[in-house]
Design a protein around this motif. Structure first.
Motif, PDB file in Angstrom:
ATOM      1  N   GLU A 218       0.759  -1.293  -0.177  1.00  0.00           N
ATOM      2  CA  GLU A 218      -0.024  -0.624   0.037  1.00  0.00           C
ATOM      3  C   GLU A 218       0.531   1.186   0.010  1.00  0.00           C
ATOM      4  O   GLU A 218       1.620   1.597   0.876  1.00  0.00           O
ATOM      5  N   VAL A 219       0.475   2.238  -1.058  1.00  0.00           N
ATOM      6  CA  VAL A 219       1.758   3.254  -1.477  1.00  0.00           C
ATOM      7  C   VAL A 219       0.547   4.274  -0.142  1.00  0.00           C
ATOM      8  O   VAL A 219      -0.220   4.522   0.376  1.00  0.00           O
ATOM      9  N   VAL A 220       1.668   4.476   0.818  1.00  0.00           N
ATOM     10  CA  VAL A 220       1.360   5.503   1.952  1.00  0.00           C
ATOM     11  C   VAL A 220       2.144   7.011   1.570  1.00  0.00           C
ATOM     12  O   VAL A 220       2.813   7.373   2.389  1.00  0.00           O
ATOM     13  N   PRO A 221       1.418   7.856   1.294  1.00  0.00           N
ATOM     14  CA  PRO A 221       2.158   9.573   0.898  1.00  0.00           C
ATOM     15  C   PRO A 221       2.640   9.621   2.414  1.00  0.00           C
ATOM     16  O   PRO A 221       3.655  10.640   2.047  1.00  0.00           O
ATOM     17  N   SER A 222       1.984   9.606   3.269  1.00  0.00           N
ATOM     18  CA  SER A 222       2.376  10.207   4.674  1.00  0.00           C
ATOM     19  C   SER A 222       3.638   9.801   5.140  1.00  0.00           C
ATOM     20  O   SER A 222       4.378  10.382   6.477  1.00  0.00           O
ATOM     21  N   ILE A 223       4.149   8.801   4.788  1.00  0.00           N
ATOM     22  CA  ILE A 223       5.651   8.082   5.242  1.00  0.00           C
ATOM     23  C   ILE A 223       6.308   8.786   4.369  1.00  0.00           C
ATOM     24  O   ILE A 223       8.101   9.194   5.336  1.00  0.00           O
ATOM     25  N   TYR A 224       6.253   9.565   3.261  1.00  0.00           N
ATOM     26  CA  TYR A 224       7.239  10.471   3.057  1.00  0.00           C
ATOM     27  C   TYR A 224       7.193  11.415   3.185  1.00  0.00           C
ATOM     28  O   TYR A 224       6.805  12.253   3.792  1.00  0.00           O
ATOM     29  N   GLU A 225       8.937  11.597   3.700  1.00  0.00           N
ATOM     30  CA  GLU A 225       9.616  12.731   4.449  1.00  0.00           C
ATOM     31  C   GLU A 225       9.228  12.794   5.532  1.00  0.00           C
ATOM     32  O   GLU A 225       9.645  14.189   6.524  1.00  0.00           O
ATOM     33  N   ALA A 226       8.857  12.099   6.415  1.00  0.00           N
ATOM     34  CA  ALA A 226       7.968  11.406   7.924  1.00  0.00           C
ATOM     35  C   ALA A 226       9.214  11.673   8.795  1.00  0.00           C
ATOM     36  O   ALA A 226       9.973  10.665   9.177  1.00  0.00           O
ATOM     37  N   PRO A 227       8.703  12.151  10.780  1.00  0.00           N
ATOM     38  CA  PRO A 227       9.039  11.845  11.290  1.00  0.00           C
ATOM     39  C   PRO A 227       8.549  10.868  12.240  1.00  0.00           C
ATOM     40  O   PRO A 227       7.472  10.082  11.787  1.00  0.00           O
ATOM     41  N   GLU A 228       9.371  10.576  12.677  1.00  0.00           N
ATOM     42  CA  GLU A 228       9.019   9.137  13.814  1.00  0.00           C
ATOM     43  C   GLU A 228       7.365   8.927  14.555  1.00  0.00           C
ATOM     44  O   GLU A 228       6.854   8.173  14.187  1.00  0.00           O
ATOM     45  N   ALA A 229       6.925  10.474  14.646  1.00  0.00           N
ATOM     46  CA  ALA A 229       6.013  10.262  15.112  1.00  0.00           C
ATOM     47  C   ALA A 229       4.526  10.518  13.897  1.00  0.00           C
ATOM     48  O   ALA A 229       3.821   9.356  14.381  1.00  0.00           O
ATOM     49  N   ALA A 230       5.309  10.830  12.688  1.00  0.00           N
ATOM     50  CA  ALA A 230       4.076  10.446  11.898  1.00  0.00           C
ATOM     51  C   ALA A 230       4.277   8.570  11.812  1.00  0.00           C
ATOM     52  O   ALA A 230       3.338   7.914  11.294  1.00  0.00           O
ATOM     53  N   LEU A 231       5.267   8.369  11.864  1.00  0.00           N
ATOM     54  CA  LEU A 231       5.635   7.068  11.095  1.00  0.00           C
ATOM     55  C   LEU A 231       4.797   5.637  12.474  1.00  0.00           C
ATOM     56  O   LEU A 231       4.376   4.640  12.600  1.00  0.00           O
ATOM     57  N   LEU A 232       5.201   6.238  13.377  1.00  0.00           N
ATOM     58  CA  LEU A 232       4.262   5.406  13.958  1.00  0.00           C
ATOM     59  C   LEU A 232       3.297   5.705  14.559  1.00  0.00           C
ATOM     60  O   LEU A 232       2.436   4.497  14.308  1.00  0.00           O
ATOM     61  N   SER A 233       2.519   6.632  13.774  1.00  0.00           N
ATOM     62  CA  SER A 233       1.222   6.904  13.623  1.00  0.00           C
ATOM     63  C   SER A 233       0.481   5.427  12.871  1.00  0.00           C
ATOM     64  O   SER A 233      -0.413   5.157  12.985  1.00  0.00           O
ATOM     65  N   ILE A 234       1.658   5.630  11.948  1.00  0.00           N
ATOM     66  CA  ILE A 234       1.290   4.615  10.715  1.00  0.00           C
ATOM     67  C   ILE A 234       1.083   2.799  11.245  1.00  0.00           C
ATOM     68  O   ILE A 234       0.577   2.225  10.852  1.00  0.00           O
ATOM     69  N   VAL A 235       2.287   2.844  12.304  1.00  0.00           N
ATOM     70  CA  VAL A 235       1.926   1.577  12.226  1.00  0.00           C
ATOM     71  C   VAL A 235       0.513   0.868  13.587  1.00  0.00           C
ATOM     72  O   VAL A 235       0.802   0.231  13.553  1.00  0.00           O
ATOM     73  N   GLN A 236       0.566   2.245  14.596  1.00  0.00           N
ATOM     74  CA  GLN A 236      -0.223   1.560  15.035  1.00  0.00           C
ATOM     75  C   GLN A 236      -2.001   1.797  14.074  1.00  0.00           C
ATOM     76  O   GLN A 236      -2.996   1.267  14.882  1.00  0.00           O
ATOM     77  N   THR A 237      -1.787   2.144  13.928  1.00  0.00           N
ATOM     78  CA  THR A 237      -3.464   1.934  13.165  1.00  0.00           C
ATOM     79  C   THR A 237      -3.320   1.316  12.322  1.00  0.00           C
ATOM     80  O   THR A 237      -4.209   0.419  11.203  1.00  0.00           O
ATOM     81  N   THR A 238      -2.118   0.086  11.802  1.00  0.00           N
ATOM     82  CA  THR A 238      -2.331  -0.920  10.834  1.00  0.00           C
ATOM     83  C   THR A 238      -3.553  -1.552  11.422  1.00  0.00           C
ATOM     84  O   THR A 238      -3.979  -2.079  12.350  1.00  0.00           O
ATOM     85  N   PRO A 239      -4.104  -2.683  10.900  1.00  0.00           N
ATOM     86  CA  PRO A 239      -5.354  -3.291  11.312  1.00  0.00           C
ATOM     87  C   PRO A 239      -4.374  -4.956  12.137  1.00  0.00           C
ATOM     88  O   PRO A 239      -3.305  -5.580  11.622  1.00  0.00           O
ATOM     89  N   ASP A 240      -4.961  -5.229  12.971  1.00  0.00           N
ATOM     90  CA  ASP A 240      -4.457  -6.609  13.848  1.00  0.00           C
ATOM     91  C   ASP A 240      -4.423  -7.690  13.220  1.00  0.00           C
ATOM     92  O   ASP A 240      -3.927  -8.550  13.782  1.00  0.00           O
ATOM     93  N   THR A 241      -5.317  -7.813  12.002  1.00  0.00           N
ATOM     94  CA  THR A 241      -4.941  -9.168  11.211  1.00  0.00           C
ATOM     95  C   THR A 241      -3.611  -9.988  10.412  1.00  0.00           C
ATOM     96  O   THR A 241      -3.649 -10.367  10.589  1.00  0.00           O
ATOM     97  N   ALA A 242      -3.128  -8.188  10.984  1.00  0.00           N
ATOM     98  CA  ALA A 242      -1.352  -8.121   9.909  1.00  0.00           C
ATOM     99  C   ALA A 242      -0.451  -8.659  11.437  1.00  0.00           C
ATOM    100  O   ALA A 242      -0.530  -7.386  12.234  1.00  0.00           O
ATOM    101  N   GLY A 243       0.442  -9.744  11.570  1.00  0.00           N
ATOM    102  CA  GLY A 243       0.935  -9.604  12.289  1.00  0.00           C
ATOM    103  C   GLY A 243       2.251  -9.791  12.003  1.00  0.00           C
ATOM    104  O   GLY A 243       3.520  -8.673  13.242  1.00  0.00           O
ATOM    105  N   SER A 244       2.296  -9.350  11.187  1.00  0.00           N
ATOM    106  CA  SER A 244       3.502  -8.439  10.661  1.00  0.00           C
ATOM    107  C   SER A 244       3.590  -6.882   9.422  1.00  0.00           C
ATOM    108  O   SER A 244       2.374  -7.644   8.622  1.00  0.00           O
ATOM    109  N   LEU A 245       3.925  -6.097  10.379  1.00  0.00           N
ATOM    110  CA  LEU A 245       3.911  -5.314   9.150  1.00  0.00           C
ATOM    111  C   LEU A 245       5.750  -4.904   8.531  1.00  0.00           C
ATOM    112  O   LEU A 245       6.044  -4.412   9.212  1.00  0.00           O
ATOM    113  N   LEU A 246       5.718  -4.899   7.119  1.00  0.00           N
ATOM    114  CA  LEU A 246       7.069  -3.816   6.573  1.00  0.00           C
ATOM    115  C   LEU A 246       6.582  -2.843   6.233  1.00  0.00           C
ATOM    116  O   LEU A 246       6.158  -2.459   4.895  1.00  0.00           O
TER     117      LEU A 246
END
Length: 172
Positions: free
Chosen positions: A75-103
């Protein structure tokens, strides 16, 4: 358990007249990306979900490693580009729990800052190295207790590994 795999894009080129978002991989990056894909596959590090920055170099990195992995489409996520760690953490935290691993395939300094913020334990030498560098095409693997991505927070991860292309030899 949740597993977060952070992959910095492979080495990119800087052609004159090309905006940053459209920078392609250079020859070194085109060699390193499939090497890291083969490493991930050989080590059983197959993600159940993949998010990628819209930058050309991150999309090309994914395309080069994707054939080695049997996993989902990115999934191309525009907010990853040039994102600070807080924004990246938000993406991680909103990952669907059906996925046990995220790249997550992205950029520095955000990925390095995120890894440092999350890694509360794990190999001491790896954490020290991570504080100093996060080379292109390097992979950080962080493991988290719990069954929900929303619980991922500062210091809750265990650094399982930190590997750069120069650290591995595929096919030996």
């Amino acid at each position: 358990m949740r597993r977060l795999i952070l992959l910095r894009h492979a080495k990119s080129d800087r052609p004159l007249g090309i905006v940053d978002l459209d920078r392609p991989l250079n020859d070194r990056g085109k060699r390193a990306a499939p090497q890291m894909g083969a490493y991930l596959a050989a080590e059983g590090l197959i993600p159940e979900a993949v998010v990628v920055s819209p930058a050309k170099r991150t999309r090309e990195t994914w395309e080069a490693i994707q054939s080695a992995l049997t996993g989902p489409e990115a999934e191309v996520v525009p907010s990853i580009y040039e994102a600070p760690e807080a924004a990246l953490l938000s993406i991680v935290q909103t990952t669907p729990d059906t996925a046990g691993s995220l790249l997550m395939i992205g950029h520095n300094p955000g990925l390095q800052d995120l890894a440092m913020r999350l890694a509360g334990s794990g190999e001491k030498a790896g954490r020290k190295r991570l504080s100093l560098e996060f080379p292109t095409a390097a992979v950080v693997v962080l493991d988290f207790e719990g069954d929900a991505w929303s619980t991922v927070a500062a210091g809750t991860g265990r650094l399982e590994r930190f590997v750069a292309p120069r650290d591995i030899k595929i096919g030996d």
